[in-house]
Design a protein around this motif. Structure first.
Motif, PDB file in Angstrom:
ATOM      1  N   GLN A   1       0.842  -1.184   0.000  1.00  0.00           N
ATOM      2  CA  GLN A   1       0.000   0.000   0.000  1.00  0.00           C
ATOM      3  C   GLN A   1       0.881   1.240   0.000  1.00  0.00           C
TER       4      GLN A   1
ATOM      5  N   ARG B   1       0.797   5.032   0.385  1.00  0.00           N
ATOM      6  CA  ARG B   1      -0.025   6.146   0.855  1.00  0.00           C
ATOM      7  C   ARG B   1       0.855   7.370   0.970  1.00  0.00           C
ATOM      8  N   PRO B   2       0.430   8.476   0.377  1.00  0.00           N
ATOM      9  CA  PRO B   2       1.231   9.692   0.503  1.00  0.00           C
ATOM     10  C   PRO B   2       1.230  10.174   1.951  1.00  0.00           C
TER      11      PRO B   2
ATOM     12  N   GLN C   1      -8.779  14.418  -0.368  1.00  0.00           N
ATOM     13  CA  GLN C   1      -7.554  13.795  -0.863  1.00  0.00           C
ATOM     14  C   GLN C   1      -7.570  12.307  -0.570  1.00  0.00           C
ATOM     15  N   GLU C   2      -8.041  11.903   0.609  1.00  0.00           N
ATOM     16  CA  GLU C   2      -8.113  10.486   0.948  1.00  0.00           C
ATOM     17  C   GLU C   2      -9.107   9.746   0.072  1.00  0.00           C
TER      18      GLU C   2
ATOM     19  N   SER D   1      -9.767  10.341  -2.980  1.00  0.00           N
ATOM     20  CA  SER D   1      -9.264  10.200  -4.340  1.00  0.00           C
ATOM     21  C   SER D   1      -8.184   9.133  -4.469  1.00  0.00           C
ATOM     22  N   THR D   2      -7.654   8.656  -3.374  1.00  0.00           N
ATOM     23  CA  THR D   2      -6.620   7.627  -3.453  1.00  0.00           C
ATOM     24  C   THR D   2      -7.247   6.272  -3.728  1.00  0.00           C
ATOM     25  N   VAL D   3      -6.458   5.388  -4.281  1.00  0.00           N
ATOM     26  CA  VAL D   3      -6.940   4.039  -4.570  1.00  0.00           C
ATOM     27  C   VAL D   3      -7.331   3.340  -3.279  1.00  0.00           C
ATOM     28  N   HIS D   4      -6.536   3.510  -2.249  1.00  0.00           N
ATOM     29  CA  HIS D   4      -6.818   2.860  -0.966  1.00  0.00           C
ATOM     30  C   HIS D   4      -8.177   3.282  -0.437  1.00  0.00           C
TER      31      HIS D   4
END
Length: 97
Positions: free
Chosen positions: A5, A7-8, A68-69, A71-74
């Protein structure tokens, strides 16, 4: 195949810089309001406005973080899992022994 995973993340230094920047600017504005050469009721009105700005800043930061969260794949995978669980859940199902 392993699933890693990605994650930025923000560094600790960025977090400290953001917190200090916010603290210094809020303190500067509060000090400016406190030492204005105006009547106390005007000063209180400006202080109330300052509290509104601070609260709005925290709300905006939370909204930006949440967007932002999402929009993430996770985040999308977690939302899909939650949607599946909710679709399969039957609140009227009773378990009999």
């Amino acid at each position: 195949m392993s699933t890693t995973q990605v994650r930025p993340t923000n560094t600790q230094a960025f977090f400290v810089q953001a917190a200090l920047s916010f603290g210094v600017s809020a303190a500067a504005v509060a000090t400016g309001v406190a030492f204005l050469p105006v009547d106390p009721w005007m000063r209180a009105f400006l202080a109330l406005g300052l509290l509104y700005v601070i609260t709005s800043a925290f709300t905006l930061a939370k909204c930006v973080r949440d967007r932002q969260e999402e929009s993430t794949v996770h985040g999308r995978v977690d939302q899909a899992r939650l949607d599946k669980l909710l679709a399969e859940h039957d609140p009227f199902k009773t378990e009999t022994s």
